[in-house]
Design an enzyme around this catalytic site. Structure first.
Site, PDB file in Angstrom:
ATOM      1  N   GLY A 288       0.978  -1.224   0.050  1.00  0.00           N
ATOM      2  CA  GLY A 288       0.031  -0.063   0.118  1.00  0.00           C
ATOM      3  C   GLY A 288       0.600   1.301  -0.045  1.00  0.00           C
ATOM      4  O   GLY A 288       1.844   1.209   0.650  1.00  0.00           O
TER       5      GLY A 288
ATOM      6  N   ARG B 212       1.158  -5.866  -4.951  1.00  0.00           N
ATOM      7  CA  ARG B 212       1.415  -6.955  -3.596  1.00  0.00           C
ATOM      8  C   ARG B 212       2.069  -8.052  -3.989  1.00  0.00           C
ATOM      9  O   ARG B 212       2.044  -8.994  -3.082  1.00  0.00           O
ATOM     10  CB  ARG B 212       0.143  -6.846  -2.906  1.00  0.00           C
ATOM     11  CG  ARG B 212      -0.375  -5.356  -2.184  1.00  0.00           C
ATOM     12  CD  ARG B 212      -1.816  -5.590  -1.615  1.00  0.00           C
ATOM     13  NE  ARG B 212      -2.129  -4.416  -1.168  1.00  0.00           N
ATOM     14  CZ  ARG B 212      -1.912  -3.849  -0.054  1.00  0.00           C
ATOM     15  NH1 ARG B 212      -0.882  -4.289   0.742  1.00  0.00           N
ATOM     16  NH2 ARG B 212      -2.508  -2.481   0.236  1.00  0.00           N
TER      17      ARG B 212
ATOM     18  N   ASP C 112       6.368  -7.412   5.442  1.00  0.00           N
ATOM     19  CA  ASP C 112       6.251  -8.376   4.257  1.00  0.00           C
ATOM     20  C   ASP C 112       7.460  -8.201   3.263  1.00  0.00           C
ATOM     21  O   ASP C 112       8.081  -9.259   2.690  1.00  0.00           O
ATOM     22  CB  ASP C 112       5.017  -8.954   3.760  1.00  0.00           C
ATOM     23  CG  ASP C 112       3.933  -9.242   4.612  1.00  0.00           C
ATOM     24  OD1 ASP C 112       4.423  -9.967   5.614  1.00  0.00           O
ATOM     25  OD2 ASP C 112       2.789  -9.448   4.452  1.00  0.00           O
TER      26      ASP C 112
ATOM     27  N   LYS D 125       8.489   1.442   5.210  1.00  0.00           N
ATOM     28  CA  LYS D 125       7.294   2.146   4.891  1.00  0.00           C
ATOM     29  C   LYS D 125       6.012   1.444   5.397  1.00  0.00           C
ATOM     30  O   LYS D 125       6.070   0.286   5.100  1.00  0.00           O
ATOM     31  CB  LYS D 125       7.275   2.212   3.265  1.00  0.00           C
ATOM     32  CG  LYS D 125       5.703   2.534   2.832  1.00  0.00           C
ATOM     33  CD  LYS D 125       5.008   1.615   1.964  1.00  0.00           C
ATOM     34  CE  LYS D 125       4.692   0.179   2.434  1.00  0.00           C
ATOM     35  NZ  LYS D 125       3.716  -0.652   1.720  1.00  0.00           N
ATOM     36  N   THR D 126       5.058   2.056   5.949  1.00  0.00           N
ATOM     37  CA  THR D 126       3.727   1.871   6.137  1.00  0.00           C
ATOM     38  C   THR D 126       3.265   2.849   6.945  1.00  0.00           C
ATOM     39  O   THR D 126       3.539   3.154   7.970  1.00  0.00           O
ATOM     40  CB  THR D 126       3.527   0.309   6.833  1.00  0.00           C
ATOM     41  OG1 THR D 126       2.253   0.292   7.084  1.00  0.00           O
ATOM     42  CG2 THR D 126       4.370   0.069   8.091  1.00  0.00           C
TER      43      THR D 126
ATOM     44  N   ASP E 252       0.645   2.228   8.691  1.00  0.00           N
ATOM     45  CA  ASP E 252       0.147   1.347   9.988  1.00  0.00           C
ATOM     46  C   ASP E 252       1.109   1.544  11.220  1.00  0.00           C
ATOM     47  O   ASP E 252       0.524   1.231  12.282  1.00  0.00           O
ATOM     48  CB  ASP E 252      -0.103  -0.125   9.601  1.00  0.00           C
ATOM     49  CG  ASP E 252      -0.877  -0.397   8.475  1.00  0.00           C
ATOM     50  OD1 ASP E 252      -1.690   0.454   7.988  1.00  0.00           O
ATOM     51  OD2 ASP E 252      -0.719  -1.447   7.822  1.00  0.00           O
TER      52      ASP E 252
ATOM     53  N   LYS F  58     -25.636  17.462  18.727  1.00  0.00           N
ATOM     54  CA  LYS F  58     -26.729  16.295  18.646  1.00  0.00           C
ATOM     55  C   LYS F  58     -25.983  14.897  18.088  1.00  0.00           C
ATOM     56  O   LYS F  58     -26.873  14.058  18.011  1.00  0.00           O
ATOM     57  CB  LYS F  58     -27.766  17.038  18.047  1.00  0.00           C
ATOM     58  CG  LYS F  58     -27.364  17.209  16.408  1.00  0.00           C
ATOM     59  CD  LYS F  58     -28.917  17.662  15.936  1.00  0.00           C
ATOM     60  CE  LYS F  58     -28.569  18.172  14.452  1.00  0.00           C
ATOM     61  NZ  LYS F  58     -29.596  18.979  13.689  1.00  0.00           N
ATOM     62  N   TYR F  59     -25.053  14.865  17.778  1.00  0.00           N
ATOM     63  CA  TYR F  59     -24.571  13.490  17.081  1.00  0.00           C
ATOM     64  C   TYR F  59     -23.373  12.818  17.736  1.00  0.00           C
ATOM     65  O   TYR F  59     -22.260  13.577  18.175  1.00  0.00           O
ATOM     66  CB  TYR F  59     -24.140  13.793  15.722  1.00  0.00           C
ATOM     67  CG  TYR F  59     -25.013  14.208  14.970  1.00  0.00           C
ATOM     68  CD1 TYR F  59     -26.320  13.384  14.631  1.00  0.00           C
ATOM     69  CD2 TYR F  59     -25.141  15.475  14.124  1.00  0.00           C
ATOM     70  CE1 TYR F  59     -27.104  14.010  13.645  1.00  0.00           C
ATOM     71  CE2 TYR F  59     -25.934  15.741  13.188  1.00  0.00           C
ATOM     72  CZ  TYR F  59     -27.130  15.072  13.128  1.00  0.00           C
ATOM     73  OH  TYR F  59     -28.127  15.580  12.007  1.00  0.00           O
TER      74      TYR F  59
ATOM     75  N   MET G 176      -7.917   3.302   9.574  1.00  0.00           N
ATOM     76  CA  MET G 176      -7.166   2.223   8.852  1.00  0.00           C
ATOM     77  C   MET G 176      -5.956   1.841   9.758  1.00  0.00           C
ATOM     78  O   MET G 176      -5.561   2.639  10.574  1.00  0.00           O
ATOM     79  CB  MET G 176      -6.738   2.829   7.574  1.00  0.00           C
ATOM     80  CG  MET G 176      -6.243   1.489   6.623  1.00  0.00           C
ATOM     81  SD  MET G 176      -5.749   2.396   4.887  1.00  0.00           S
ATOM     82  CE  MET G 176      -7.001   1.544   3.841  1.00  0.00           C
TER      83      MET G 176
ATOM     84  N   ARG H 172      -3.199   7.763   2.798  1.00  0.00           N
ATOM     85  CA  ARG H 172      -2.048   7.077   2.121  1.00  0.00           C
ATOM     86  C   ARG H 172      -1.127   7.795   1.368  1.00  0.00           C
ATOM     87  O   ARG H 172      -0.164   7.588   1.072  1.00  0.00           O
ATOM     88  CB  ARG H 172      -2.684   5.702   1.420  1.00  0.00           C
ATOM     89  CG  ARG H 172      -3.428   5.083   2.293  1.00  0.00           C
ATOM     90  CD  ARG H 172      -3.739   3.514   1.860  1.00  0.00           C
ATOM     91  NE  ARG H 172      -4.021   3.281   0.623  1.00  0.00           N
ATOM     92  CZ  ARG H 172      -3.976   2.435  -0.266  1.00  0.00           C
ATOM     93  NH1 ARG H 172      -3.814   1.062   0.454  1.00  0.00           N
ATOM     94  NH2 ARG H 172      -4.380   1.996  -1.544  1.00  0.00           N
TER      95      ARG H 172
END
Lengths: 570, 570
Positions: free
Chosen positions: A97, A158, A189, A219-220, A222, A260-261, A268, A442
């Site tokens: 990604g 990938r 990976d 890199k990531t 995450d 109100k919400y 991710m 990303r």
């Protein structure tokens, strides 16, 4: 055509006002490299720090050449390199990604290689390497991609390189283009793949019997590729979390404006909750779930629902607040022990009764499945909303596994909270909205932190190649103390894990440590954040001006830094 | 606690690095006001420009005092005011959905009123005015909200003041707080309310028989409150579109990085497509739908699907592109003539057969309804995916109308495009993701454009109050030529529309004009954007540095500006 229309047309193809200006932004450079305009090559030397894992002995057998050469020792800067190396031919690719800053890694490599070596870009990721899709990267290319986001200059994919046929294809590409080195810019990976490729290409590739170097870059978005003390964070994490934090901050301001919400925001980040923790520290919402803590405390789904419902009730009863924000990490479901057990039994059961299941009408399937499950799993299964049950019974992936990332956890939680409120506190208003922030983060323009970090990562990659190294991942540590280029021996990170019924080498994903300083700080404040609106709005990331220089809060806390300012060079 | 943890705790409650710095950002000020540090009051004078609508005669009867006083003439600056007015007590409120810059309107009013007049904030919108929830706004408040996004300082709501009882409540609030003026910061409906309130409060409110002034300020991210030549844009539009454009730009870079997805992005903006058109001009995606054009060309749903499918097919066949972005305006469905007709007949039919319908099982309802519809509507209805049919049959709002904004148009279109591709080009890959950008854009930190524009709007509101005016909406025109404060007579904008079976006064929503320069420029380029990736990524909005000063492209084009740079003061 009007003057303005002509100007607007000139902004097509990456020439917005911002893109034109950001390309001119000067980048700080680690002192080891000298100046940004003419960075010098450096010689590396093995330090006394040797990396080991539980599987180091087995790794040493299968990665014999790499381990023999590196001794699994971390490389640190020894001094300027001499004499100047020239004539190297290097190919770089993106894998997995996209993440902000990848372009600057290429810019740094190109700058370090200089005019007397050649940098090729590989189109379309590892697959492009197999197919030999290489082209030479020019100075003009570098000028046009500097400080821009995305992986769009090369593309990515990938593909995992693991079959004998694929290794042979890589070898042929190396020969065809007379390559001396390959750079793989990717996550855990992809860097595992880099380690395997480094060993395969270590020797006997070129006519003179020599090999092809392989260097990885971390890199990531995450944030799950970290090595304590050596790799503070993967690139792209800062940009992604700042983008999500701006959006979450905007929504927090909206909750107190519209009054109100409740907004449920899924973020991710795959398994680990680094992204969610960082965003929580940036914006201070009422409720934040951290998957690793859920697993450690063995929380049930209903315990999590109860926790959110309590916050909703308390805020309303004590301060009449009808609003709030709940942050949910993408991978949460897998960390809830009972959901994990249910999914595992479902995967087995659906595989065993595939034919009978397929023959049933869609309406009849849930009852059929519930009858096959253990009592505990059957009860949990039947308590879930219909759309979740349908999703749990949906088609499996090619390994027979449920695609958990497709489960709308944010919707599941808010529906269960609503049901719980109706039982215990029907007077509490509870209107909701849902969000999933992922793709937005990303490929944004890198923050100044990511831009500077990746530029220096690229310089480090280039220097490692000129220094003749292979099987390392480049890193820059000490990001609040000037920045120190170093190299981590990939074979020193490898573990053996059973995946899909066979042993595989892996670099372990770094999960959130619940005893780390960042997590402890979060835990110390979250009750106050739940009780009242103490949120902050980190705003759009700035590339110029007094708010530009900031590093991730989790990284600064975990590194023991004394401020959020990063310091590279100076 | 570590030094850093202490610093992070100090960032709670709106004290992020960005928020602390942005409060110090100096703002440009129109020359008519003199300096930002000590802006001077100005005297206004009626210009020769008188506003009329088709209903002006009726309006003149019902708004007799307002029209008599203003003559519906636009007010322009006559010169510095003299003598200095003091002792005024003014209450300001937010009405409707939040938009970036609202806080700066308050800051501008407070600055213009100075220490010898009093500004109150009304908590919670028009409802707070009815309930008398007022508090005095201090200089410290102004310092803390300057240049921050959201309406969270006051909150907002959507109460319409229209019953006799409500008008009486407003009057009581005016008396209780001895008010001289009310400021309503809102959109078209809220400014209509301001016009009505101005007439009601024109005289006979205070003990001496005098009235209470009412001034409106033009707010809405939708951009549908515009008056050609007088009000270039409502505030909040620039910030919202820049936020959405950054996200859309990030996703465009992701599409070309990951090279395998089509993203369908729905954008907030209610009926009008201003937001979508602006974002399209900023990022140049493959496909952009403009509702007003769909209505004008009487496009069917299948014609729209065909248009998108053609782009997908052509990009793949000519350039092997498997990716792209489609921008969809929130209100699209209502502008497709056949969908509009279907929804209208459905609303009627469901009302007529409510009892029989309710008695049916959910599964049996679609066939029952289809049988009641006209042949054309029945065919269209039956051609829609199940989740859309369910939504079309869902509960109506209190007026018996379908809540069209809840229809996932982006999902509907991508599903129909997929079905179409399977018929005509099954070899074309088509993997999709969906987004709805809305709440993220309403409360972000204002762009420099919105920050400056709203600061000057606030100064204008304050000056109108000190000049004794009522029934006007403040505006600043000439935004690329220094900025000219002016006032638009609200009664000159009123039309009569039939809503829910009765005549109501409304300010007509400004829709996208398909013959306007911005639309013409878009039309001239969109085929090129569809054929290949020509996108740009406008990046995060900058408050400092060389990319900070930019105005909306649609506004600049429609105003005939010769650059995107705005110019206020100087």
């Amino acid at each position: 055509m009007s003057t303005l229309a002509a100007q607007l047309q000139q902004m097509e193809s990456h020439r917005s006002v911002f893109e034109n200006e950001v390309r001119q932004l000067p980048l700080p450079t680690c002192n080891a490299f000298g100046t940004a305009a003419a960075p010098q090559a450096i010689a590396f030397a093995a330090s006394s720090q040797v990396l080991t894992t539980k599987d180091s002995a087995t790794v040493a057998q299968h990665f014999a050449q790499s381990v023999k050469a590196s001794g699994n020792a971390v490389l640190r800067v020894a001094g300027p390199a001499s004499p100047r190396v020239s004539g190297k031919r290097v190919a770089a690719l993106f894998s997995g990604g996209p993440a902000a800053g990848g372009h600057n890694v290429l810019c740094g490599i190109k700058k370090m290689l200089g005019a007397d070596n050649t940098l090729f870009g590989v189109k379309g990721g590892p697959k492009g390497l197999l197919e030999g899709k290489l082209f030479e990267i020019t100075d003009a290319d570098v000028a046009s991609i500097l400080n821009t986001g995305g992986f769009d200059f090369l593309g990515t994919d990938r593909t995992k390189i693991k079959t004998a046929e694929q290794f042979e294809q890589v070898k042929q590409t190396c020969i065809a283009h007379n390559l001396d080195a390959i750079v793989i810019i990717g996550g855990d990976d992809s860097n595992t793949n880099a380690a395997i490729l480094a060993e395969f290409l270590f020797s006997g590739i070129k006519a003179d019997g020599s090999g092809v170097q392989v260097i990885g870059a971390p890199k990531t978005i995450d944030g799950d590729l970290q090595v304590p003390g050596l790799l503070p964070i993967s690139f792209g994490f800062d940009t992604a979390t700042r983008i999500y934090a701006e959006l979450a901050g905007n929504i927090l301001q909206d909750t107190r404006s519209s009054i109100k919400y409740w907004h449920f925001i899924k973020l991710m980040g795959r398994s680990a909750s680094h992204v969610t923790l960082e965003v929580a520290l940036q914006v201070k919402p009422a409720v934040t779930l951290i998957s690793e803590e859920v697993a450690e405390k063995k929380l049930s789904l209903s315990a999590i629902v109860e926790q959110i419902a309590s916050a909703v009730i308390d805020r309303y009863r004590s301060k009449k607040l009808k609003h709030g924000v709940v942050l949910v990490p993408e991978g949460l479901i897998e960390f809830i022990p009972e959901m994990n057990a249910l999914i595992a039994e479902l995967n087995d059961s659906l595989a065993h009764h595939a034919e009978a299941f397929a023959a049933l009408s869609v309406d009849a399937r849930p009852a059929f499945v519930a009858a096959k499950l253990s009592a505990a799993n059957s009860a949990l299964f039947s308590s879930l909303p219909g759309y979740i049950i349908n999703m749990l019974l949906a088609d499996r992936d090619s390994h027979g596994n449920l695609q958990v990332s497709l489960i709308p956890t944010e919707q599941l939680l808010s529906d269960m909270v609503r049901a719980r409120l109706q039982q215990v506190a029907p007077e509490v208003p509870f209107a909701t909205h849902h969000h999933f922030f992922g793709y937005e983060g990303r490929c944004g323009a890198p923050t100044l932190f990511d831009a500077a970090y990746t530029w220096n990562l690229g310089l480090t990659v280039g220097a490692l190649i000129l220094d003749g190294r292979t099987g390392y991942m480049a890193s820059v540590s000490g990001l609040s103390a000037g920045g120190e280029p170093l190299a981590i021996p990939l074979s020193g990170l490898l573990n053996i894990e059973r995946r899909h019924g066979k042993d595989e080498y892996v670099i372990e994903k770094a999960l959130v440590r619940t005893n780390a300083p960042a997590m402890k700080f979060f835990v110390s404040r979250r009750e106050a954040w739940a009780a009242d609106d103490l949120f902050a709005s980190p705003g759009p990331r700035q590339l110029w001006g007094p708010a530009a220089k900031q590093m991730p809060m989790t990284v600064a806390l975990n590194d023991g830094a004394d401020s959020l300012l990063f310091k590279i060079g100076e």
